[in-house]
Enzyme design. Sequence first.
Site: not given
Ligand code: NAP
Length: 244
Positions: A156, A88, A154, A185, A140, A11-13, A152
């Site tokens: 995490k 991630n 469950a 974030i 999370s 999920g690095a994009s 979500y």
């Molecule tokens: P985001 O902005 O929606 O980015 C998600 C990333 O995951 C994107 O690079 C997406 O790229 C990729 N992705 C989605 N589904 C995928 C799949 N099936 N296989 C491979 N890659 C996939 O999310 P984020 O906020 O950065 O969250 C990243 C992680 O942190 C997640 O696990 C999230 O639950 C956790 N988290 C985030 C927060 C927050 O406040 N942001 C808080 C707690 C936990 P593509 O769309 O190209 O696949």
Amino acid sequence: MLKGKTAVITGASRGIGRGIAVCFAKQEADLILNATREEHLKECMEEVRSYGGRVLAVAGDMSDPHTSERIVQCAAEQYGKLDIVVNNAGINRDGLFHKMADKQWQEVLDVNLNGTFYLMRSAAQEMRKQKSGRIINISSASWQGNFGQANYAASKAAVIALTKTAARELGIFHVTCNAICPGLIETDMTAPIPTAIRQNMLDKIWLGHSGQPEDIGNAAVFLASDLAAYITGEVLSVGGGLIL
Ligand code: NAP
């Protein structure tokens, strides 16, 4: 801090995954980046390359176990080893659980939990042979339960159980396994949060503001580095005091 280390970040994009990739690149790690959409990965790869390290992409859906196999095979063939894995990739499909569709439940479990499990399983085979490795799983603050996030939360919470189990099973092989729990974030995932709910979260954050992807990236660098060699099975909250 990560010079000569090979790291995979799923999920690095965008968002947190991209933040972790940039922090790892600044510490001179060699990277393999994953996301489902290859075109978005290219932008991140260009940014990472500007720090001088090597970077490869393996696009694919983490809920498919073959993606994990391809990632680990790529690390073995191109870099000759796999030192660090950051699980991630994650999604949310929020809604009240008594109205939640099977698909809505299953999709979130498939990516957040099954995807993490598949890559841990594939990577552990290499790391056990190497007798070294670092696994970092992004859980999370919602793991303790959150209104409208049954699927979500469950997933995490299960990631934390998986982390603590892997720490026990892999310790003898000098492989550590830890989880990071981000708070609020600023990413595409949190952008649609309604103002009232966002303010409610901000009111509970003792540092008084939301975090940036690099805040999680810096914590991941620490857990991946030699400084954290004696830390395993831990859950590190990075949320400005959201959970105390
Ligand atoms: P985001 O902005 O929606 O980015 C998600 C990333 O995951 C994107 O690079 C997406 O790229 C990729 N992705 C989605 N589904 C995928 C799949 N099936 N296989 C491979 N890659 C996939 O999310 P984020 O906020 O950065 O969250 C990243 C992680 O942190 C997640 O696990 C999230 O639950 C956790 N988290 C985030 C927060 C927050 O406040 N942001 C808080 C707690 C936990 P593509 O769309 O190209 O696949």
